[in-house]
Scaffold this motif. Sequence first.
Motif: not given
Length: 907
Positions: A132-139, A148-154, A288-302
């Motif tokens: 829950x406290x891991x950052x998420x990204x919103x385009x 919407x980007x978050x980490x896998x297997x959460x 490109x920016x998302x990969x630079x922030x953390x390559x583990x981010x993945x796009x998931x449905x909002x």
Amino acid sequence: MGERGGVYAGRDVELGFWEREVVTVMSVFSRSRSHTTGLSLNNDRLYKLTYSTEVLLDRGKGKLQDSVGYRISSNVDVALLWRNPDGDDDQLIQITMKDVNVENVNQQRGAKSIFKGKSPLKIMGKENLEALQRPMLLHLIHGKVKEFYSYQNEPVAIENIKRGLASLFQTQLSSGTTNEVDISGNCKVTYQAHQGKVIKIKALDSCKIARSGFTTPNQVLGVSSKATSVTTYKIEDSFVIAVLAEETHAFGLNFLQTITGKIVSKQKLELKTTEAGPRLMSGKQAATIIKAVDSKYTAIPIVGQVFQSHCKGCPSILEHWQSTRKYLQPDSLSKAEAVRNFLAFVQHLRTAKKEEILQILKMESKEVLPQLVDAVTSAQTSDSLEAILDFLDFKSDSSIILQERFLYACGFASHPDEELLRALISKFKGSIGSSDIRETVMIIIGTLVRKLCQNEGCKLKAVVEAKKLILGGLEKAEKKEDTRMYLLALKNALLPEGIPSLLKYAEAGEGPISHLATTTLQRYDLPFITDEVKKTLNRIYHQNRKVHEKTVRTTAAAIILNNNPSYMEVKNILLSIGELPQEMNKYMLAIVQDILHFEMPASKIVRRVLKEMVAHNYDRFSRSGSSSAYTGYIERSPHSASTYSLDILYSGSGILRRSNLNIFQYIGKAGLHGSQVVIEAQGLEALIAATPDEGEENLDSYAGMSAILFDVQLRPVTFFNGYSDLMSKMLSASGDPISVVKGLILLIDHSQELQLQSGLKANIEVQGGLAIDISGAMEFSLWYRESKTRVKNRVTVVITTDITVDSSFVKAGLETSTETEAGLEFISTVQFSQYPFLVCMQMDKDEAPFRQFEKKYERLSTGRGYVSQKRKESVLAGCEFPLHQENSEMCKVVFAPQPDSTSSGWF
């Protein structure tokens, strides 16, 4: 919702959210910006906000002290990571939840709070809290979510909470209506933009999102619901300084308005301050920016995703059955606890596998097996259907009771599917050991056709095949038994294309077949009783082409009078009175008087005709006899009505020809044929050396009973058929009633899974079940020259509701149960030693207990919980219903309240 939006717009103070001043420090852009259509963040700034989401469950009264629920709160950091150099409206933002806390909404809980003394880590668990406290990204593009980007297997439940927060940042700053995709799905939203404020109204009933659920199609037995969602944004310099979202889901059972529930979900986001933040990253592509922030981010449905809470240490389906079976013993079925356990076991069966269900069926004793078959069939899952079909052997006639219980449970199915219909068609085409079961299979096929067509399934392959089977079978039937079978199926299916065949059999068929065809026509709605249909019915009533039995003629007249009759149709029927057999004269007079006293739709046209002296005179309206017809109210309110009607037709010799007892329930214009019990007799005049009425000289001795239960025509039962059968049963009769239907029925079945916009999951379950026993008997005494008919209804009803809101680590729930045990008995006694013969009729309703239970709870996934329980009891006094025009006062139902009981505490 529009009115609510207007209130929000005109009165900020009502939100309760703007009561204290929000003090913020807003930086000036380091560079000029063009106009934006959505929220826009300043470069190199970190926005510090507070966020909370809370949920409350109650029975719709809105009192905090009566509610259960919880609140999840945190601090939130929001920063702009990237802005498209070609347009300010293309932004990538980072959202981080910090300092998460979980607490009670109701602070009065005090020492009973399940959260007292527990840290967020212990409440949520390490994996959930860290996710829950891991950052998420919103385009965002033009204020709308692109990705919407978050980490896998959460954990899915945790991702949903993050989606709920992220969705608040999707908005537009101008008025208008559009479709948006957020955690709730693809929804229609309306924006109302004001100075410094935007109100977003989401039409939740328009949201397209994959969620399981079903409901009972019949409006009387159905559940009505209303959902609203309003989000208010307070805007300054194109960014939010405060957001308040409120979503409500309210429901109520249509025919019993005391059964209600409500879910209120709120989200609150406030800007506290801004400070120096991360520098804007340069680049032309967000990827490109998302990969630079953390390559583990993945796009998931909002859009919110489905998750299931795992039950630790829960009993198996076999263990559930072992604790349930003692309540389903034959001697216990009249008790409410039998129905309550039946409903609970049906829910457990819906998660069971075929092999588990089959194992229980094979090991059960013959005394409890019928009740188990009721439950397995009512589960209405693929596994339960496969298990019961494997278990039952339709080629054998040794398990007729189980086969019949299965078939009737199929007929009462709340949400049947094509798979069930295909299975019954396959059984009908195969080998069936019992002719009665074969007939019942076809009758229930007709029921399933109607239910699937009502649910827009008329074009399904199985439905098309079943229609051809019914109509083709009726057209080609050579035996009386087959003709009756297909007519009974059509009586359930009510196919418009079957009306020509019904008219043919009604006018040209032999007595019993003609009567069955006319009673089938009687079940069709007004639009299908066309002028062409009424021409045939008029010919039948007035015997223009052939002589018909009284039962056929009176049914034809009833159809005409109940379906927008013309002036001449009513006049001709009234003019016929006086020219009919004596008891039929009296019966038709009673029908006309019943129309007038009950203010039926035809009453206006009847009154017009009665102004003519030729139709309304003493000679016509002074006809003697014992036949009767009466309609009255069981219960009546502005919202609903429950009616009963009883009509009895005797032969000229005083022997019962037909008694017809009906109960209807109405909600507005929607109706449900709750029950009909018809007892018919014919050809008994020879026993007392009486002369049969015209057209009935050659009828075989017969008596039987037919029933409709909750709009489903059941297979008729026979008391005796033929003179020799009559004499043998008269000599050996015990007077015991014959059961028409007996069993456990799942009548109300509503299941709804809701994705709350806060990210939490809600479930609404409403189930209504009953144990029913309808029986009838006809006794005939030559010695006392007396006949007696008895119809007895014994019903135990339980309605349960279960509302839950689940976050995977804490769950709140509200359970209610309403139950009663009722009996209704009708007895008609006729002494025909002289004329006019003596008739005694009575219909009594037994005293009935009425109990209500309520249970509220909050529970952690670790097992700790709080529970509060209430119980309320009253007694519905018994009463006797009027059955004649002379005694038409409505039966009064009296409540005798009992002391309430309340308890609460730990569990």
